[in-house]
Design a protein around this motif. Structure first.
Motif, short mmCIF file in Angstrom:
data_model
loop_
_atom_site.label_atom_id
_atom_site.label_comp_id
_atom_site.label_asym_id
_atom_site.label_seq_id
_atom_site.Cartn_x
_atom_site.Cartn_y
_atom_site.Cartn_z
N GLU A 1 0.84 -1.19 0.00
CA GLU A 1 0.00 0.00 0.00
C GLU A 1 0.87 1.24 0.00
OE1 GLU A 1 -3.77 1.96 2.45
OE2 GLU A 1 -2.89 0.06 3.08
N MET A 2 0.64 2.09 -0.96
CA MET A 2 1.38 3.35 -1.06
C MET A 2 0.75 4.38 -0.14
SD MET A 2 1.85 5.71 -4.45
CE MET A 2 2.32 7.43 -4.30
N PRO A 3 1.56 5.11 0.63
CA PRO A 3 0.99 6.15 1.49
C PRO A 3 0.33 7.25 0.67
CG PRO A 3 3.27 5.66 2.10
CD PRO A 3 3.02 4.99 0.78
N ALA A 4 -0.67 7.86 1.21
CA ALA A 4 -1.28 9.04 0.59
C ALA A 4 -0.46 10.24 1.04
CB ALA A 4 -2.74 9.18 1.01
N PHE A 5 0.47 10.66 0.17
CA PHE A 5 1.40 11.71 0.57
C PHE A 5 0.75 13.08 0.71
CE2 PHE A 5 4.45 8.52 -0.78
CZ PHE A 5 5.42 8.63 0.21
N GLY A 6 -0.50 13.19 0.31
CA GLY A 6 -1.22 14.44 0.57
C GLY A 6 -1.39 14.70 2.04
N GLU A 7 -1.27 13.65 2.85
CA GLU A 7 -1.37 13.79 4.30
C GLU A 7 0.00 13.97 4.94
OE1 GLU A 7 -3.35 10.28 5.56
OE2 GLU A 7 -5.18 10.67 4.41
N ILE A 8 1.06 13.90 4.11
CA ILE A 8 2.43 13.95 4.63
C ILE A 8 3.20 15.15 4.10
CG2 ILE A 8 4.61 12.68 4.78
CD1 ILE A 8 2.97 10.10 4.33
N LEU A 9 3.06 15.41 2.80
CA LEU A 9 3.82 16.46 2.14
C LEU A 9 2.93 17.65 1.79
CD1 LEU A 9 5.91 14.25 -0.33
CD2 LEU A 9 6.60 15.09 1.93
#
Length: 283
Positions: A172-180
């Motif tokens: 599962e790829m992280p949702a980077f909208g919540e990280i970056l």
């Protein structure tokens, strides 16, 4: 009530109505047609008595003859399975890594697998297996979890990211909208098309190395052990343009494939693997 007028030319009564000066004659149907019509009614009643016909609450009337199209098809399937029992048994015991395309067993597996593919797989991967957005192309040589016969069979048998098979491929790829931050995601999306690179410069390269390289590799060529796709080729499951990359990085992707081993026989799983592998993209 006025009596219908009698046509002077034919001597027959008219139907009593007129259209634009044209009257319809009251001409009876031919006797042969009437008797044929009555015969079809009798035949239809007899058919509904003899064969399954009338819908009921939980089924249809069985008919006096007890005929069943389902039973007939089941008998034909059983006969087919019996005729191919030897090949099916060999398919179940065959070492898939040693499959010889020149044998009758391989030809049987491909023919059987093609039928299963068209019935069960073509809805997502397409009739020609070329895939679509979000559904992998099975004709190329880009395989997330490997394209050998055994690896393809495993993917078919256990599926991908489903919740019904504990052995399903799962990543599962992280949702980077919540990280970056949005500008950081934009920088990565602009950097990815420049892959493969080594020692790239700029904020995009740094952000990629810090957030993406652990799965996709420093050069972006992916990692099959994790099911991380190759970002350095021209093959994209969800699109490789800037907007698609931004959406993928922001929200991630989570495609699911059923565990077909729970729906198909092991012989069918192996046959589909042989068919897919033979399409040209298998390794």
């Amino acid at each position: 009530m006025d009596k219908p007028r009698v046509d002077e030319l034919t001597g027959r009564e008219t139907m009593g109505h007129e259209f634009d000066g044209i009257e319809e004659l009251n001409t009876p149907m031919p006797r042969w047609w009437l008797w044929t019509f009555y015969a079809t009614i009798i035949w239809g009643i007899g058919y509904t008595i003899a064969y399954p016909a009338w819908p009921m609450i939980s089924g249809a009337t069985a008919g006096l003859l007890g005929y069943s199209t389902r039973a007939e098809v089941a008998a034909q399937i059983d006969a087919h399975e019996a005729a191919n029992a030897g090949l099916t048994g060999a398919l179940l015991t065959q070492d898939m890594a040693a499959f010889d395309p020149q044998t009758d067993l391989h030809r049987y597996a491909v023919a059987r697998g093609g039928a299963v593919f068209r019935a069960q797989c073509s809805q997502c991967h397409g009739a020609g297996a070329a895939g679509a957005t979000g559904y992998p192309n099975l004709l190329d040589n880009d395989w997330l979890w490997g394209g050998t016969l055994e690896q393809i069979a495993y993917s078919i048998r256990h599926g991908i990211r489903n919740e019904t098979d504990n052995d399903a491929h799962w990543t599962e790829m992280p949702a980077f909208g919540e990280i970056l931050e949005p500008e950081e995601i934009a920088a990565i999306a602009e950097f990815i098309p420049t892959l493969p690179v080594s020692g790239g410069e700029g904020s995009g390269a740094t952000l990629f190395a810090d957030n993406c390289a652990s799965c996709h590799g420093e050069d972006g060529t992916g990692d099959r052990e994790q099911g991380a796709p190759n970002l350095a080729d021209a093959i994209w499951l969800y699109g490789g343009d800037y907007d698609s990359l931004v959406e993928t990085i922001t929200y991630s992707r989570f495609g699911v494939m059923p565990a077909w081993g729970q729906r198909l026989s092991e012989a069918d799983v192996r046959a589909v693997a042989a068919y897919v592998h033979g399409l040209g993209g298998g390794e």
